[in-house]
Design an enzyme around this catalytic site. Structure first.
Site, PDB file in Angstrom:
ATOM      1  N   ASP A   1       6.162 -17.090   8.604  1.00 32.32           N
ATOM      2  CA  ASP A   1       6.579 -18.246   8.536  1.00 32.32           C
ATOM      3  C   ASP A   1       5.208 -19.850   9.348  1.00 32.32           C
ATOM      4  OD1 ASP A   1       8.890 -16.863   8.274  1.00 32.32           O
ATOM      5  OD2 ASP A   1      10.234 -18.385   9.160  1.00 32.32           O
ATOM      6  N   ASP A   2       5.795 -20.542   8.452  1.00 32.09           N
ATOM      7  CA  ASP A   2       4.995 -21.636   8.269  1.00 32.09           C
ATOM      8  C   ASP A   2       3.072 -21.497   8.143  1.00 32.09           C
ATOM      9  OD1 ASP A   2       7.425 -22.741   9.807  1.00 32.09           O
ATOM     10  OD2 ASP A   2       6.731 -22.959  11.647  1.00 32.09           O
TER      11      ASP A   2
ATOM     12  N   HIS B   1       9.144 -21.572   1.649  1.00 32.85           N
ATOM     13  CA  HIS B   1       9.539 -22.774   2.842  1.00 32.85           C
ATOM     14  C   HIS B   1       9.614 -24.586   3.398  1.00 32.85           C
ATOM     15  CE1 HIS B   1      11.151 -21.510   7.377  1.00 32.85           C
ATOM     16  NE2 HIS B   1       9.959 -21.763   8.044  1.00 32.85           N
TER      17      HIS B   1
ATOM     18  N   HIS C   1       7.960 -28.679   5.600  1.00 31.17           N
ATOM     19  CA  HIS C   1       8.963 -27.764   7.215  1.00 31.17           C
ATOM     20  C   HIS C   1      10.047 -28.606   7.243  1.00 31.17           C
ATOM     21  CE1 HIS C   1      10.191 -25.515  10.438  1.00 31.17           C
ATOM     22  NE2 HIS C   1       9.067 -24.536  10.033  1.00 31.17           N
TER      23      HIS C   1
ATOM     24  N   TYR D   1      14.037 -23.433  10.435  1.00 28.33           N
ATOM     25  CA  TYR D   1      15.439 -24.085  11.615  1.00 28.33           C
ATOM     26  C   TYR D   1      16.749 -23.201  11.144  1.00 28.33           C
ATOM     27  CZ  TYR D   1      12.734 -27.602  12.336  1.00 28.33           C
ATOM     28  OH  TYR D   1      11.001 -28.720  11.652  1.00 28.33           O
TER      29      TYR D   1
ATOM     30  N   HIS E   1       5.893 -16.183  13.600  1.00 31.00           N
ATOM     31  CA  HIS E   1       4.868 -16.833  12.785  1.00 31.00           C
ATOM     32  C   HIS E   1       3.263 -16.919  13.154  1.00 31.00           C
ATOM     33  CE1 HIS E   1       8.877 -18.682  13.663  1.00 31.00           C
ATOM     34  NE2 HIS E   1       8.789 -20.064  13.159  1.00 31.00           N
TER      35      HIS E   1
END
Ligand code: NI
Length: 208
Positions: free
Chosen positions: A21-22, A71, A75, A112, A165
């Site tokens: 992710d991210d 995503h 964020h 989250y 991540h």
């Protein structure tokens, strides 16, 4: 379209889905090299504004045969947003990702892990399924290559979905050792759609 190897049948073999992710981030290209060397596939949940910063890396992720998902653009903690904002976060990111990669995601992951009925409804409206995870490494707080490796190896199980991540450099550095050990244990590292047995994830439905 990249050439595809024969599809892995997760009903017959031991599969595991690694998810990142991210990104895309500065360390993503190194991760892509590591995955290619191990012939492993993964799923990347991309942040819209980071795709705008690094469209070339987003393109590379797709070109190398990995799966991508949405995503959100910033964020965002979606459950704290109004319905219209939730939809904007998802839809703008769809546009950004499609512009960069030529591909429109059909999966999203809430930042989250914050989700509820309103988020799921907006996802459905944006044509997105919700992909959660079976295990989270908390790699961003471990920040230690050996600990991240030990955590992933402890969590690995058949048909699992592990959250990591690619913006955590220690995760990227741990990955060669992780992949080597997972392979030794007989895992096939596949994308989320492959793990779902090729069944297309349905919009507005939550998985894992
Ligand atoms: Ni995230």
């Amino acid at each position: 379209m990249p050439a595809q190897a024969a599809p892995v049948d997760c009903a017959r073999v031991k599969c595991l889905a690694l998810t990142f992710d991210d990104g895309p981030g500065a360390h993503t290209p190194a991760l892509l090299k590591t995955l290619a060397k191990a012939r492993a596939k993964a799923t990347f949940f991309l942040v819209g504004k980071r795709v705008e910063e690094r469209p070339e890396i987003a393109r590379q992720i797709v070109a190398r045969g990995h799966a991508i998902g949405n995503h959100t653009y910033s964020h965002a903690e979606l459950t704290a947003r109004l319905d219209g904002d939730i939809l904007d976060e998802l839809k703008v990111t769809q546009e950004v990702i499609e512009k960069a990669t030529g591909r429109r995601p059909d999966m999203f992951r809430p930042p989250y892990g914050r989700t509820d009925e309103r988020v799921l409804r907006a996802a459905g409206e944006a044509g997105l399924s919700e992909i959660l995870w079976t295990h989270t490494t908390l790699d961003w707080s471990l920040k230690d290559t050996a600990k991240i490796k030990a955590t992933v190896l402890k969590q690995a199980r058949r048909d699992g979905v592990i959250l990591m991540h690619d913006v955590v450099p220690q995760t990227v550095r741990a990955m060669p050792g992780i992949l080597k050990e997972l392979r030794k244990r007989g895992y096939h590292l596949v994308t989320v759609p492959v793990l779902l047995r090729g069944e297309r994830p349905k919009p507005g439905v939550s998985y894992f």
